[in-house]
Motif scaffolding. Structure first.
Motif, mmCIF file in Angstrom:
data_model
loop_
_atom_site.group_PDB
_atom_site.id
_atom_site.type_symbol
_atom_site.label_atom_id
_atom_site.label_comp_id
_atom_site.label_asym_id
_atom_site.label_seq_id
_atom_site.Cartn_x
_atom_site.Cartn_y
_atom_site.Cartn_z
ATOM 1 N N GLY A 48 -8.318 -7.840 -17.037
ATOM 2 C CA GLY A 48 -9.066 -6.595 -16.924
ATOM 3 C C GLY A 48 -8.208 -5.357 -16.798
ATOM 4 O O GLY A 48 -6.981 -5.392 -16.921
ATOM 5 N N ASP A 49 -8.910 -4.213 -16.497
ATOM 6 C CA ASP A 49 -8.284 -2.894 -16.531
ATOM 7 C C ASP A 49 -7.889 -2.365 -15.165
ATOM 8 O O ASP A 49 -7.469 -1.209 -15.054
ATOM 9 N N ALA A 50 -8.056 -3.129 -14.130
ATOM 10 C CA ALA A 50 -7.701 -2.635 -12.801
ATOM 11 C C ALA A 50 -6.225 -2.269 -12.756
ATOM 12 O O ALA A 50 -5.397 -2.866 -13.447
ATOM 13 N N THR A 51 -5.895 -1.269 -11.947
ATOM 14 C CA THR A 51 -4.509 -0.806 -11.804
ATOM 15 C C THR A 51 -3.978 -1.278 -10.464
ATOM 16 O O THR A 51 -4.513 -0.918 -9.410
ATOM 17 N N VAL A 52 -2.944 -2.084 -10.488
ATOM 18 C CA VAL A 52 -2.358 -2.638 -9.274
ATOM 19 C C VAL A 52 -1.180 -1.768 -8.864
ATOM 20 O O VAL A 52 -0.200 -1.638 -9.607
ATOM 21 N N VAL A 53 -1.294 -1.146 -7.696
ATOM 22 C CA VAL A 53 -0.239 -0.288 -7.154
ATOM 23 C C VAL A 53 0.268 -0.937 -5.881
ATOM 24 O O VAL A 53 -0.531 -1.311 -5.007
ATOM 25 N N ALA A 54 1.571 -1.068 -5.768
ATOM 26 C CA ALA A 54 2.158 -1.699 -4.594
ATOM 27 C C ALA A 54 3.003 -0.701 -3.835
ATOM 28 O O ALA A 54 3.768 0.069 -4.425
ATOM 29 N N LEU A 55 2.839 -0.701 -2.500
ATOM 30 C CA LEU A 55 3.701 0.086 -1.625
ATOM 31 C C LEU A 55 4.807 -0.829 -1.125
ATOM 32 O O LEU A 55 4.549 -1.853 -0.499
ATOM 33 N N ALA A 56 6.046 -0.457 -1.409
ATOM 34 C CA ALA A 56 7.188 -1.260 -0.988
ATOM 35 C C ALA A 56 8.132 -0.383 -0.191
ATOM 36 O O ALA A 56 8.219 0.829 -0.419
ATOM 37 N N GLY A 57 8.815 -0.992 0.728
ATOM 38 C CA GLY A 57 9.748 -0.211 1.529
ATOM 39 C C GLY A 57 10.421 -1.053 2.577
ATOM 40 O O GLY A 57 10.163 -2.260 2.699
ATOM 41 N N ALA A 58 11.275 -0.399 3.328
ATOM 42 C CA ALA A 58 12.047 -1.096 4.349
ATOM 43 C C ALA A 58 11.295 -1.109 5.671
ATOM 44 O O ALA A 58 10.289 -0.418 5.857
ATOM 45 N N THR A 59 11.794 -1.880 6.571
ATOM 46 C CA THR A 59 11.238 -1.925 7.920
ATOM 47 C C THR A 59 11.350 -0.534 8.560
ATOM 48 O O THR A 59 12.409 0.088 8.535
ATOM 49 N N GLY A 60 10.231 -0.037 9.111
ATOM 50 C CA GLY A 60 10.257 1.255 9.786
ATOM 51 C C GLY A 60 10.061 2.438 8.874
ATOM 52 O O GLY A 60 10.112 3.590 9.330
ATOM 53 N N SER A 61 9.803 2.222 7.585
ATOM 54 C CA SER A 61 9.627 3.347 6.664
ATOM 55 C C SER A 61 8.238 3.960 6.757
ATOM 56 O O SER A 61 7.983 5.000 6.158
ATOM 57 N N GLY A 62 7.342 3.332 7.496
ATOM 58 C CA GLY A 62 5.977 3.830 7.608
ATOM 59 C C GLY A 62 5.100 3.411 6.451
ATOM 60 O O GLY A 62 4.059 4.017 6.194
ATOM 61 N N LYS A 63 5.481 2.367 5.772
ATOM 62 C CA LYS A 63 4.761 1.885 4.594
ATOM 63 C C LYS A 63 3.341 1.453 4.956
ATOM 64 O O LYS A 63 2.375 1.817 4.265
ATOM 65 N N SER A 64 3.198 0.665 6.001
ATOM 66 C CA SER A 64 1.872 0.177 6.379
ATOM 67 C C SER A 64 0.979 1.321 6.865
ATOM 68 O O SER A 64 -0.237 1.345 6.606
ATOM 69 N N ASN A 68 -2.598 2.358 5.230
ATOM 70 C CA ASN A 68 -3.848 2.538 5.971
ATOM 71 C C ASN A 68 -4.423 3.927 5.723
ATOM 72 O O ASN A 68 -5.650 4.103 5.612
ATOM 73 N N ALA A 69 -3.547 4.929 5.637
ATOM 74 C CA ALA A 69 -4.020 6.300 5.406
ATOM 75 C C ALA A 69 -4.697 6.409 4.045
ATOM 76 O O ALA A 69 -5.728 7.074 3.898
ATOM 77 N N LEU A 70 -4.137 5.747 3.033
ATOM 78 C CA LEU A 70 -4.750 5.760 1.713
ATOM 79 C C LEU A 70 -6.022 4.925 1.687
ATOM 80 O O LEU A 70 -6.972 5.240 0.967
ATOM 81 N N SER A 71 -6.040 3.822 2.454
ATOM 82 C CA SER A 71 -7.200 2.937 2.470
ATOM 83 C C SER A 71 -8.352 3.496 3.278
ATOM 84 O O SER A 71 -9.503 3.055 3.131
ATOM 85 N N GLY A 72 -8.044 4.437 4.205
ATOM 86 C CA GLY A 72 -9.101 5.026 5.022
ATOM 87 C C GLY A 72 -9.460 4.202 6.222
ATOM 88 O O GLY A 72 -10.427 4.510 6.907
ATOM 89 N N SER A 73 -8.723 3.134 6.499
ATOM 90 C CA SER A 73 -8.961 2.305 7.686
ATOM 91 C C SER A 73 -7.711 1.496 7.964
ATOM 92 O O SER A 73 -6.824 1.399 7.118
#
Length: 538
Positions: A48-64, A68-73
């Protein structure tokens, strides 16, 4: 896949052709990676056409926190304990029947959170990856796996470790060919004052540009205060709305894989043409090298021995036919030189002597020179394949050469008309001498009974005719044999040369079948491989 670039199917077809051509010939890791790209493309296009975007980063980069800020929860729990994210988390924008679950099943992401459809982000699948610098090996392996599968990669850096060599050397610099499907986010800018933030961004921009990522957007955000989140959401919305992220990622993957495979193609010369060697006799092997190879194989196969035997046999037979008939029986005391070689049956071994050390060394040198000539212009991996292809066992080559010699006709052995005439004349001269001898015996008998005056004795120039018949017949026969001998030798040499040409043609056929044709096939496969790689990479 909507909006798919028309060149993507062509590139995938070309890459598949390159992999199929290299299969079983090139033992290099790039072929395996290209095969994985093809498998990924086949699976991704079916999901399908869904767009998969991944957030990657190091420990402590504030990735999670950013996730959550983008997810709204709070989907992914941030915390102080490291590593925080152990498995990938997903937030999906869209309807339950949009195929995102099948896509996440393929990605093997078990933890999922679904949001209500949002026009700007409808079709977005956002992943929070484990920390790339986790002390847990399985976390790092999971990052590497998903980095190779997602459509868009958002690399989250922080002001303290944005220039970390481990990030740039292991992940960012190798993604230079994927600059169009990569975003770099400098998170936690709220910890910097305005001047420091500008200096940090400028330094990071310079690093990215030097790594070939000049086309990669760089955004400054703060997941805690919301700074830059609107710009980041807008960039994600733009990519989701275009419905091209998956295609662009696959295009980048195909180009990258083709660029890796291109290392096994000849370098481009001035003018953009590729070096393939000279298209001359024997495929890409020069004619003089083929001639040297034929000569060496002919010597090892015993062709000189056969041609010499043909000459001796032809001379023996011709001398017997044109010589004195009384002595023809003596030929049986000497065996026919060809008879002992057991030629004429390609199914049976001949009795030719095995090649000596000199002949074997000459043959090995000629084979090596032909192989090196065929390898002219090939990349090292294809040179290795050509070398393996040309490694014909000595026993196999010796058997093929022996069959070629044994099964080759040596030319017509029909008796020439002039030899038949000379042989008939020899019998006539022998009969003449025999008549004269019998006449003389008759005269001796008549003289014994004192009847020699009864029968007149004819004379020629004062010499008795019977004596002239005996002496003339014998001398003429000897003279005829001497006159015929050079012509017999000439025919023997001609027949030997004809046999040599036939044998060398057969030997060349063996060289073509056992050596030159396989070499040419490798070159053809290399050309096909590189043409496909060029199509996939451009």
């Amino acid at each position: 896949m909507r909006g798919a670039d028309r060149s993507l199917p062509d590139r995938l077809t070309a890459l598949r052709e390159a992999v199929e051509t290299a299969e079983g010939r090139l033992d290099v890791p790039e072929v395996g990676r290209a095969r994985a790209v093809l498998a990924k493309a086949g699976a991704r296009e079916a999901l399908g056409d869904a767009t998969v975007v991944a957030l990657a980063g190091a420990t402590g980069s504030g990735k999670s926190t950013l996730f959550n800020a983008l997810s709204g929860s709070e989907v992914s729990t941030p915390g102080v304990r490291r590593p925080t994210t152990g498995v990938a988390h997903a937030t999906v924008w869209g309807r339950p029947d949009d195929g995102a679950d099948r896509l996440l099943d393929w990605l093997e992401v078990p933890r999922r959170h679904r949001r209500e459809p949002e026009a700007a982000l409808d079709g977005l699948v956002l992943l929070d990856l484990p920390d790339h610098d986790s002390v847990r090996l399985e976390h790092r392996l999971e990052v590497d796996r998903l980095v190779g599968l997602v459509d868009v990669l958002v690399w989250v850096l922080d002001p303290q470790k944005y220039a970390d060599a481990a990030v740039h050397e292991r992940y960012l610099a190798p993604l230079a060919g994927h600059a169009g499907v990569l975003l770099v986010v400098l998170n936690q800018v709220d910890r910097l004052d305005e001047a420091a933030a500008r200096a940090c961004l400028a330094d990071l921009r310079g690093l990215l540009d030097r790594e070939g990522l000049a086309a990669t957007p760089l955004l400054a955000v703060s997941a805690r205060t919301g700074t830059g989140l609107a710009e980041l959401r807008g960039e994600l919305a733009r990519r989701v709305g275009a419905r091209r992220a998956a295609t662009e990622r696959l295009l980048a993957d195909v180009r990258g894989s083709a660029a890796e495979l291109a290392a096994h193609c000849p370098e481009e010369e001035a003018g953009g043409s590729r070096r393939w060697g000279r298209p001359v006799a024997g495929g890409s092997v020069p004619g003089e090298v083929v001639d040297d190879l034929t000569d060496a194989l002919a010597a090892a196969a015993g062709v000189p021995t056969v041609t010499a035997a043909v000459e001796r046999s032809t001379r023996r037979a011709g001398t017997g036919r044109t010589g004195w008939p009384v002595l023809r029986w003596t030929r049986k005391l000497r065996p026919d030189p060809l008879g002992g070689l057991h030629l004429g049956d390609e199914r049976a071994r001949t009795s030719l002597p095995a090649a000596g050390a000199v002949e074997r060394a000459r043959m090995a040198t000629a084979v090596r020179e032909a192989r090196d000539a065929a390898a002219d212009g090939l990349a090292p991996a294809w040179r290795d394949e050509l070398r393996r292809t040309a490694e014909v066992s000595e026993d196999r080559l010796a058997d093929a050469l022996d069959r070629a010699v044994g099964g080759t006709g040596l030319g017509s052995d029909r008796v020439p008309l002039w030899q038949r005439a000379a042989g008939g004349l020899q019998w006539l001269l022998l009969a003449t001498a025999l008549v004269g001898a019998l006449w003389l015996l008759l005269l001796v008998g008549l003289g014994f009974f004192r009847l020699d005056d009864v029968v007149p004795l004819p004379r020629v120039e004062g010499l008795p005719l019977p004596t002239l018949l005996v002496v003339g017949g014998l001398l003429a026969g000897a003279l005829l044999a001497l006159v015929a001998r050079p012509f017999v030798g000439l025919r023997a040499r001609r027949r030997a040369r004809a046999a040599d040409r036939r044998l060398r043609a057969a030997i060349r056929g063996v060289a073509e079948e056992e050596l030159l044709a396989p070499m040419a096939e490798v070159r053809d496969e290399a050309a096909r491989f590189c043409a496909a790689v060029t199509t996939a990479a451009r």
